[in-house]
Structures are given as C-alpha cells and as structure tokens.
Design an enzyme around this catalytic site. Structure first.
Site, PDB file in Angstrom:
ATOM      1  N   HIS A 143      -6.156 -10.218  -8.502  1.00  0.00           N
ATOM      2  CA  HIS A 143      -6.718 -11.317  -7.721  1.00  0.00           C
ATOM      3  C   HIS A 143      -5.629 -12.197  -7.157  1.00  0.00           C
ATOM      4  O   HIS A 143      -5.743 -12.701  -6.043  1.00  0.00           O
ATOM      5  CB  HIS A 143      -7.655 -12.138  -8.595  1.00  0.00           C
TER       6      HIS A 143
ATOM      7  N   CYS B 135     -12.289  -1.468   8.318  1.00  0.00           N
ATOM      8  CA  CYS B 135     -11.755  -2.723   7.782  1.00  0.00           C
ATOM      9  C   CYS B 135     -10.885  -2.536   6.528  1.00  0.00           C
ATOM     10  O   CYS B 135     -10.597  -3.494   5.837  1.00  0.00           O
ATOM     11  CB  CYS B 135     -12.872  -3.717   7.498  1.00  0.00           C
TER      12      CYS B 135
END
Ligand code: PEP
Ligand code: MG
Length: 747
Positions: free
Chosen positions: A364, A677
């Site tokens: 993260h 994407c």
C-alpha cells in the site's frame, strides 16, 4: 584474581570511562584502552582491529604485540581468527588458538606463542565495526563472565567509534556516518530526487553508556518498561477488536516485556556497569545480529518487533525523537524501515523521495508513493542504520539506487541525469494541450489512474482526458476504520469537481488479494489473488457495495456517473452487480436524491474467461476496461507480486498480444467501448503496441501521460502493427526486439 565478575566489569568500565573523559588524541586513547583491558583481564595481549573498508580489517592498537605492526597488519574479512570473528559476528574463545580452524600465523605481530584467544566483534545494531581481541600465553579458556565483560567493552567501543571518539590524529579510522554509501535496492516508483535524509524514526544516540549507580539505572529501566506498558495499554483500549497492527504490537509487547529473559539480560547488563539505555541497545544489537542470519519469516517478524520495542524504550529513556516535525530538512527524503500508507499520506507531497529497507512492489505504501509520484526505492540495505537526519541523499528510483553522502563526482553525474529528465519534462509540457494523434491520424484518449484526493491536482498538469480508473479501495486502505457513506459521497463529489466535467470511472471496491483492509478480518486463503476478492466479496457481502453505490449516486449530484466492477469473471456477476445498482438508484430516487444525468456501467476484463463471455455480455456492458496487471498474471499463470516470475513473461509476447487483439475485435464487433488501465498502458513502447492492435483509450499514472503521448505522436500504428504481425509470422515469441528496432529507426 577476584571472581566477582560484576564488580570486575564495572571496575573495567569505570576505568574505560576515565580514559574517555581525558582529552587525549584518538590513537592515545586506543592505546590506553588496550592497556587497561589487558591489565584487567590479566592477559599479555589486547588488540583492536577496525574495518578500513568493507572487506579489510586493520590492527589499530595493541598492548603486547609488536607496535610496528599497528596500522600495517591488515587482513581480509574471513581471514584468520580475527577475520572469522568479523565475518560471523560471533565470539571465538579458545585455549588453543593454533589448532582452531581458520588460524593464521602473522609473524609481523610477534604473536607466535599465544595459546589463548578471545575475539569479540565490535558491532552496533548489526553494523560491524571491528574486532576486540584478548590473548594470553598460558593456555586458558576465558570464562563466560570474562567473555561477557569484554563484549560489554566492545559495545562501548562500538558506540565510541561511531561517535568519532577516535578520530583526530590520523589514526586511520573513518567515523561511521561520514563516508559515502551506495545502496542498491529495488525500484518501486521511478524518478530521481536530490535532498536530505529525514528519518521516519530518528536514530537515538546513546551517549551515556557507562553508569555509576546500578540501582538508579535499574529504576530507570523499570520506569521505562512501565511507560511502555501504559502506552501499549492505552493503545489497546482505543483499539477496536480486529485492528491487526495494534494487536500485533501488543502481542509483541507481551512477548518481550513479560519475557523474563529479555528483562533479566538487561538487568545483568546494568549490574555490570551499563546504563539503562546501553542495556536496551545491547539487546537490540544482539537481535539485529540474529536478524541478519535468520530466514524464517515468523522469527524475522518477531525480531523486528523487538527492534521496534527497543526503539520505543530508547526514546522513552533518552527523550529523543519526539519532536520530528520541528526539524524537517530541506528537500526531505524519507528514510524508514517500512511505513504504512496512512503514515505516508501524513507526510504528503512535501517528500522528494522515499527509501525503505523493506517494502514490496505491490504494498500500500508503494501504491501511495506512486499516486503521489514520489521516487521510491525499496529493499535498501541497512539504510536506516547508515543514514542520519539531514544527510545528503540522491535517490534514483529508475535504477533502485540510493547514494548517501555522495561525493562531488556522483553529485555531478546525478545532476546531469536530473537535467536531462527536466528537459524531457519540458518537452512533455509543450505537448500537454495537443491531442494524442498518431502519424497515421488516429487520436487516442489518454486518461489517468487515481485513487486519492492527492492525485487529482495531476489531472490538469498531466493533460489527461479524464480519470480512466479511480481505485476506490485506496480510500478504504489508508484509514484505520471503515469510512462512512456521507464521507465517501462528499469525497466522490470532490473528485468529480476536480475533474471539471471530464469523465471519472469509479471502480467499486477491489479488496482481497494483496489489498487487505486493516479493519476487516483477514482471510487465510491459499491463493488470495484467485480467492475471495473484488466483486466476489461485493456480491457475497452486499452491505458495503450498497453503501458505496449510494455514496457514488449521491456524490454525482445529478452529474453523469461512470462505474465499473472489478474482476468480473462471468456474466452473472456483472448482472448481479447491475441489479444492486438498479436497486440503489430506486432507493435514492424514493429518498429524493437527484439522479445522475447519465449512468455508464462497465466491467473490468481481468480474467481470460471474460474474453470468451457470450456476445450478450459484450452488448450489456456500457464499456470494458482491461485490467492488464491481473489479466497478464492469469494469462501466463505468473503471480504479479512474485519477483521471481513477474518479469518472466513479456507483455509484448505474441501470445498475449494476439489474445488482447481478439478482445479488441470482439469489442469492435459489438460496438463496446474498450480501454486498458493496467501499468503497461503507462509504458511508452507497450502503449504504442496496445494502440497498434486497436486499443484507443489508455489509462495510466499521470506522470506517464507525457511520455506516452510523445511516442504516439511520432508513431505510425499501421507500420507498427505490421512489425508485430511479421514477428508472429516469423515464429518469434516476443515482438519486443523487432518493435524496438523499428522504433529506434523511426524515432
Ligand atoms: C489491473 O489489474 O490491471 C488493474 C488496473 O487493477 P489493480 O492493479 O488495481 O488490480
Ligand atoms: Mg486488477
């Protein structure tokens, strides 16, 4: 000889302190220290060897050996008994040195007839600095207590070496933290940065190692443990059940604070004359030394916990490191062992670069660093030990290299590289408002990927046509508790405001796999990437999905709304998701909220199965977006998080390109708008090839839009397509070499 060893080592440390208190030059100090240790140990020889460079030890002071050998005798790491101690970081204690494996006779020192040998590493927090040796003629094995006393002295010496106590008269020693260090890590976010080290957890400098009054030190230790305990209790009472990080801290605390061994060893250290902080640091050093030797993940985690707790204790004992925000160096480069996404967001955009000792490409923190476009290097050696607050640092996020305290030539080369990059940026800025129109006249839509409010300022600067992928899970990941619907709708509304009328495609929550919410019970799955994730979670536990859909409808405030579901593997999942959206729309309408002006609902194509879904599916979706990161990992059966395999299969592999092309053909046949994407959309060569096989919308990191637009504006897609087709016809597996050759010629 007295056998009250605690008194002995205390006496020895007291004398050592007296030596250090004198205003003597470095070499004289070292000489005095060797003399006093030899005398206290009733041994003929005491010598200090220090590292000259990474691989060479040098005899820097001796009592008992030939003085002419001082600064002359050198040995490589691993050579002789001294070199072995240095390499392994382990004590050697023998009553028969010549018979001990690794023994090497060094005639220049005159050490011919010393039978007993005790070598103790001089190290601090896992950092090897040298070796302290005691030798005696009579064959005797030094007792455990004697070894211990010398270890304590070695630790004090390490501390003093670091503080530069021996520098000053050409004693051939470099102070740690003065010389240049080159660290090779792993690139995690490209870009270069020049600035100064800003330690996430500043190093605690312990200056009072030796203490007079063990009773007082014992009290200080007990008080510090108590403060630690109260702090952890407070954390526990504010932690909701299931807060993994806090529970882990607590578990570690319990393990160590209640560990009799840990406390007992520190108490013994204090009894032998160390201060409370020196005792904590000694245990921390031992843990770090073990850390470099264990590979078991669980054990490593526990040793890291002990390291964290030791740092907390040291901060409590010294009062250092609590005023981080008051001393931000210019152009700060954050240096940490690891960092959580929320903490990283707290630092925000002021950071020029980030260097982590640990970290992972898909973590993260990496996602946040990417969102903020901050160069990031992970797996960066021992950078938290090597760097001090304010040290000059150069970060090369392209190569994964960090230069700490670089010298002038490195700075000059780096400056050139940064200047070249700045020039390229200027070039990109000059085409920012121009269309991504190729030489053959096709115009592509280039969009950006986002997920945090912090991303949105890039929308203007990058020249993106909109947001092709808004990863809504990032908002969930950086918080310590589940966000509320009202917070989310406000946030989504701001995102649309910032897009100023350009389309924003919101992807519903994609959790599971590598994205585990801190406040949700983790699921132990054998293959999380192929497990309970994304829309699978959304449909099985629809509460969160419903809340999110409501927040999106409310956030749109009557504007057009685009939503896509992640990780759809079959038609029914999309249909079930659409049914949820329809229900949410109806509910909102009844409640009187304005309806979005238009709604587009799409799916991410991330599993090969969807490429072969029935035609009806292609007609039902308003658009499809290829999630190339996931699609590629499943196509090649190669985990995107696994460094061993993730680079093994090229995106320009003919098999993959042919597969992607069949998707573009199906979309064309059914009039389904298609975008791509995944990360490959932001890589100029890959992007050009995706365009060549028919993809017309690419969504990427904001920083990639300039380079991708630049290559597209100079490329003829028909020709490039011909190159790819030829490669396939010629039996070539990866089109890359042919594509590169063609582009090199043309660009
Ligand atoms: C992808 O898989 O390509 C994608 C864009 O989704 P994520 O990287 O968030 O899994
Ligand atoms: Mg994905």
């Amino acid at each position: 000889m007295s056998h009250d060893f605690q008194t002995d080592s205390r006496k020895m440390l007291k004398r050592l302190r007296a030596v250090m208190a004198q205003d003597a030059a470095g070499q004289a100090r070292l000489n005095q220290i060797t003399a006093l240790i030899a005398e206290e140990m009733q041994a003929e020889v005491c010598s200090i060897y220090l590292f000259r460079d990474e691989n060479t030890l040098e005899l820097c002071a001796t009592q008992g050996l030939n003085q002419a050998a001082v600064h002359e005798t050198r040995m490589r790491l691993g050579e002789g008994l001294v070199g072995r101690v240095a390499r392994t970081g382990q004590v050697i204690n023998t009553d028969n040195a010549p018979a001990t494996p690794g023994f090497r006779f060094m005639p220049e020192t005159g050490e011919e007839d010393y039978c007993s040998f005790m070598g103790v590493p001089i190290q601090r927090l896992g950092e090897k600095l040298g070796v302290l040796v005691v030798q005696s003629r009579t064959s005797r094995s030094f007792s455990e207590e004697e070894v211990y006393a010398v270890e304590v002295v070695a630790m004090v010496l390490a501390e003093m070496t670091e503080l530069g106590a021996f520098i000053g008269d050409g004693a051939a020693m470099k102070a740690r933290h003065k010389h240049a260090v080159l660290v090779r890590g792993t690139p995690a976010q490209e870009g270069t940065a020049r600035g100064h080290a800003w330690m996430h957890e500043p190093r605690v400098i312990v200056t009072n190692l030796i203490a007079e009054d063990p009773v007082r030190e014992m009290e200080r230790l007990t008080e510090a443990v108590e403060v630690l305990r109260v702090g952890v209790d407070r954390m526990l009472s504010s932690a909701r059940f299931g807060d993994k990080e806090q529970l882990e801290v607590l578990e570690a605390y319990r393990m160590f604070a209640n560990s009799k061994g840990w406390m007992r060893r520190m108490e013994e250290d204090i009894n032998r004359g160390l201060s409370a902080e020196a005792a904590v640091e000694k245990e921390q050093s031992t843990a770090r030394a073990r850390l470099s030797q264990v590979s078991d993940a669980y054990l490593r985690d526990r040793l890291h916990d002990l390291d964290d707790l030791s740092n907390r204790m040291l901060r409590i004992l010294t009062g250092q490191g609590t005023e981080r925000n008051t001393e931000i160096p210019p152009d700060p480069i954050l240096i940490a062992r690891n960092i959580g996404p929320a903490e990283l967001l707290d630092y925000g955009r002021c950071l020029k670069g980030i260097v982590l000792e640990e970290g992972a490409v898909g973590s993260h923190a990496t996602i946040v660093a990417r969102a903020l476009s901050i160069p990031l290097v992970i797996h960066a050696g021992n950078i938290t030990s090597d760097a001090l607050n304010g040290d000059p640092v150069l970060v090369d996020g392209d190569q994964g290299i960090v230069h700490l305290r670089p010298d002038e030539t490195v700075i000059a080369a780096f400056r050139d590289k940064m200047a070249m990059q700045a020039k390229a940026q200027e070039r990109y800025a000059s085409i920012r408002d121009k269309p991504a129109t190729t030489l053959c006249g096709r115009t592509l839509s280039l969009r950006m990927n986002a997920g945090l409010m912090a991303d949105l300022p890039s929308l203007e600067g990058s020249g993106a046509d909109g947001v092709g992928l808004f990863r809504t899970e990032l908002q969930f990941l950086v918080r310590s508790k589940m966000p509320k619907r009202a917070e989310l709708s406000e946030l989504y509304s701001h995102v649309m405001d910032a897009a100023g009328g350009r389309e924003v495609v919101f992807r519903t929550l994609d959790i599971g796999s590598d994205k585990v919410l801190p406040y949700m019970k983790p699921n132990d799955e054998p293959n999380p990437a192929m497990g309970w994730r994304a829309i699978r979670v959304g449909l099985d536990k629809p509460g969160v999905m419903r809340m999110q859909l409501q927040a999106l409808i409310r956030g749109s405030k009557g504007r057009p709304l685009s939503i896509m579901f992640p990780f759809v593997a079959q038609r029914e999942e999309f249909d079930a998701g659409r049914a949820e959206l329809d229900k949410a729309l109806e509910r909102e309408r009844i409640l009187g909220h304005p309806m979005p002006a238009t709604i587009k609902l799409g799916a991410m194509l991330e599993t090969p199965s969807l490429a072969y879904a029935p035609d009806q599916f292609y007609r039902d979706v308003d658009f499809l977006s290829i999630g190339g990161n996931d699609l590629k990992q499943f196509f090649f059966a190669a985990d995107r998080e696994n460094d061993r395999v993730r680079r093994r299969y090229d995106t320009l592999n003919i098999s993959f390109l042919t597969f992607l092309q069949s998707i573009t053909q199906r979309c064309m046949a059914t009039n389904t708008p298609l975008s791509f994407c995944g990360e490959d959309a932001g890589r100029p060569v890959e992007a050009a090839c995706l365009a060549a096989i028919g993809i017309r919308t690419l969504s990427m990191r904001p920083a990639s839009i300039g380079p991708v637009k630049s290559i597209l504006r100079r490329t003829n897609l028909d020709e490039l397509r011909g190159v790819i087709d030829d490669a396939g016809r010629n039996g070539i597996q990866s089109a890359r070499p042919c594509v590169m050759e063609y582009l090199r010629e043309k660009l």
